[in-house]
Design a protein around this motif. Sequence first.
Motif, PDB file in Angstrom:
ATOM      1  N   TRP A 143       0.822  -1.206   0.000  1.00 54.05           N
ATOM      2  CA  TRP A 143       0.000   0.000   0.000  1.00 54.05           C
ATOM      3  C   TRP A 143       0.861   1.264   0.000  1.00 54.05           C
ATOM      4  O   TRP A 143       0.440   2.293  -0.539  1.00 54.05           O
ATOM      5  N   THR A 144       2.073   1.183   0.594  1.00 55.62           N
ATOM      6  CA  THR A 144       2.939   2.374   0.608  1.00 55.62           C
ATOM      7  C   THR A 144       3.375   2.733  -0.807  1.00 55.62           C
ATOM      8  O   THR A 144       3.526   3.902  -1.144  1.00 55.62           O
ATOM      9  N   PHE A 145       3.571   1.707  -1.646  1.00 54.21           N
ATOM     10  CA  PHE A 145       3.944   1.970  -3.037  1.00 54.21           C
ATOM     11  C   PHE A 145       2.745   2.463  -3.836  1.00 54.21           C
ATOM     12  O   PHE A 145       2.887   3.282  -4.743  1.00 54.21           O
ATOM     13  N   VAL A 180       3.230   5.948  -5.724  1.00 53.98           N
ATOM     14  CA  VAL A 180       3.116   6.037  -7.190  1.00 53.98           C
ATOM     15  C   VAL A 180       1.872   6.824  -7.598  1.00 53.98           C
ATOM     16  O   VAL A 180       1.904   7.613  -8.549  1.00 53.98           O
ATOM     17  N   ALA A 181       0.762   6.637  -6.876  1.00 55.97           N
ATOM     18  CA  ALA A 181      -0.456   7.392  -7.201  1.00 55.97           C
ATOM     19  C   ALA A 181      -0.208   8.890  -7.070  1.00 55.97           C
ATOM     20  O   ALA A 181      -0.618   9.684  -7.940  1.00 55.97           O
ATOM     21  N   LEU A 182       0.465   9.303  -5.994  1.00 49.63           N
ATOM     22  CA  LEU A 182       0.739  10.730  -5.797  1.00 49.63           C
ATOM     23  C   LEU A 182       1.699  11.253  -6.865  1.00 49.63           C
ATOM     24  O   LEU A 182       1.483  12.345  -7.412  1.00 49.63           O
ATOM     25  N   ALA A 183       2.729  10.471  -7.192  1.00 55.59           N
ATOM     26  CA  ALA A 183       3.663  10.895  -8.241  1.00 55.59           C
ATOM     27  C   ALA A 183       2.946  11.062  -9.577  1.00 55.59           C
ATOM     28  O   ALA A 183       3.215  12.011 -10.331  1.00 55.59           O
ATOM     29  N   CYS A 184       2.026  10.157  -9.885  1.00 53.89           N
ATOM     30  CA  CYS A 184       1.249  10.268 -11.130  1.00 53.89           C
ATOM     31  C   CYS A 184       0.418  11.539 -11.134  1.00 53.89           C
ATOM     32  O   CYS A 184       0.372  12.275 -12.133  1.00 53.89           O
ATOM     33  N   ARG A 185      -0.240  11.824 -10.041  1.00 49.71           N
ATOM     34  CA  ARG A 185      -1.131  12.988  -9.982  1.00 49.71           C
ATOM     35  C   ARG A 185      -0.355  14.295  -9.991  1.00 49.71           C
ATOM     36  O   ARG A 185      -0.888  15.333 -10.396  1.00 49.71           O
ATOM     37  N   LEU A 227      -0.803   3.114 -11.337  1.00 55.90           N
ATOM     38  CA  LEU A 227      -0.598   3.634 -12.697  1.00 55.90           C
ATOM     39  C   LEU A 227      -1.910   3.683 -13.481  1.00 55.90           C
ATOM     40  O   LEU A 227      -2.237   4.685 -14.121  1.00 55.90           O
ATOM     41  N   VAL A 228      -2.654   2.586 -13.444  1.00 59.69           N
ATOM     42  CA  VAL A 228      -3.899   2.520 -14.221  1.00 59.69           C
ATOM     43  C   VAL A 228      -4.909   3.547 -13.734  1.00 59.69           C
ATOM     44  O   VAL A 228      -5.610   4.186 -14.528  1.00 59.69           O
ATOM     45  N   HIS A 229      -4.984   3.743 -12.428  1.00 62.91           N
ATOM     46  CA  HIS A 229      -6.002   4.630 -11.861  1.00 62.91           C
ATOM     47  C   HIS A 229      -5.623   6.103 -11.932  1.00 62.91           C
ATOM     48  O   HIS A 229      -6.498   6.961 -12.010  1.00 62.91           O
ATOM     49  N   HIS A 230      -4.318   6.421 -11.924  1.00 64.13           N
ATOM     50  CA  HIS A 230      -3.939   7.812 -11.695  1.00 64.13           C
ATOM     51  C   HIS A 230      -3.003   8.423 -12.738  1.00 64.13           C
ATOM     52  O   HIS A 230      -2.816   9.646 -12.732  1.00 64.13           O
ATOM     53  N   LEU A 231      -2.413   7.637 -13.611  1.00 61.69           N
ATOM     54  CA  LEU A 231      -1.495   8.199 -14.597  1.00 61.69           C
ATOM     55  C   LEU A 231      -2.256   9.000 -15.642  1.00 61.69           C
ATOM     56  O   LEU A 231      -3.320   8.584 -16.111  1.00 61.69           O
ATOM     57  N   ALA A 232      -1.708  10.137 -16.015  1.00 58.36           N
ATOM     58  CA  ALA A 232      -2.369  11.016 -16.988  1.00 58.36           C
ATOM     59  C   ALA A 232      -2.466  10.342 -18.351  1.00 58.36           C
ATOM     60  O   ALA A 232      -1.599   9.548 -18.743  1.00 58.36           O
TER      61      ALA A 232
END
Length: 448
Positions: free
Chosen positions: A74-76, A80-85, A123-128
């Motif tokens: 969950w930490t990753f 990764v979600a925050l980095a994507c956003r 990545l799937v949920h948050h990458l632009a």
Amino acid sequence: MGGAGQMLEPYREHLRMVGGLYDLRQQWLCGWEATLDELAEVEARVDEHLRMLERGGSAALGVALIDAAPADPWTFYAWVALACRLHQFSIVRVALLEVEVWCEESTDERATASLRQAVTDALVHHLAGGATALVAEALRDAGPHVASVLATCVGARGWAAAADELRDAAGRECADRPAVLRALGQLPGTVPGAVLAAVRCGEPVVARAAAVAALRSGDASVLDRLAHRKRAPWAALPVAMGGGPAMGAWLMEAARGEEPAQALVGLGVFGDPRGLEVLVEQLRTGTHAEAAALGLFLLTGARLETEDDMENEAVDDRAWTALAGSGISIEPVLWERWLAEHGQRLRPGQRHRLGRLAGPHTDLDVLSMALPLRLRRYLADEFVIRYGVQWSYEPDLPVVQQREIIEQVRSRLDDPRMRFVDGEWYFYGRLAPVEGAAAPRRSGRPKA
């Protein structure tokens, strides 16, 4: 230092909330008990915490990076979600490198799979949407563990511009080859000969993924190949997803074989009431009762569990046929009684789903239900194979996105030119063959 640490603590709290909610979502997504509305509520809460972290910018991202621990997937996900956003793909690359190194060194396959899944979901949920080129570049030189993560992102997002990189990845060593094969099947026209060759692979999970990928691309020749693999238990589900009415006999024979579990579920996916006798017969033996009961549920929509059933020891919730929390009974007498009272409503020789004649609208209704992820994934693959609908739908997308995609497809099916007949078997938008596994019959009906 103490003051600085206190300033960063709110970020840690938001990150912990994102992680806890992500874990809850995964648990609910794979089980029977949560509704899609409940899942949507959890996802909205994740989004709220991520928005708060976005306001912290690089400071919040730095905390996520420092606190990320591969043993806690969950930490990753949060990192990764925050980095994507924040559109920081260079930081995503750092996370991917850590994933590759840790997974390569770990001997716990379940832990490495969980870590890859968490990063994939982020990545799937948050990458632009404009990150296709960045992902394609990362995929070119990805290691065996990260390749499946990036491939899944390409497939789920429908990024055809990265098809060449995806094909190359399919030919390299990979820790999760079925994920890469599945991604290929999600992009129209990208299935290479290597995928068809993998249908003959000795590893059942790989062979099944290859068969489904090829069927999703409309390759009817795979059905001929599968028709000659009667002794391969993994072949039953692909046959159930794409076979015509004559393939019911094949499935019933497999369901009476030495390893019938997948064929029993396959009979439910296939939907012909002529398989009910075999399902009840296997229910009586008890050895594969959960698989038989799931097949019965898919055909009839009945559950029938009593309070006594609920008090029995639950099956392992990691099993793909697990019924814990489903309300589906494994008591033969209850099913026999139900079929005696209601079975005449089911029409042998016609395709059914949860007690209704199956068709694109019925199948979309079922995909809108809160069924376990793996089961909805089978049904989502079948929808593409049956009706030739190429869409970006995946049953583990955020619920809001799932519903938007389903409604878009539903509106297209309302076009009077889309004349699918409920109860018929289709392959890629055309009537499936009545006998054998040859090419589909022309129906005059355009693909959806």
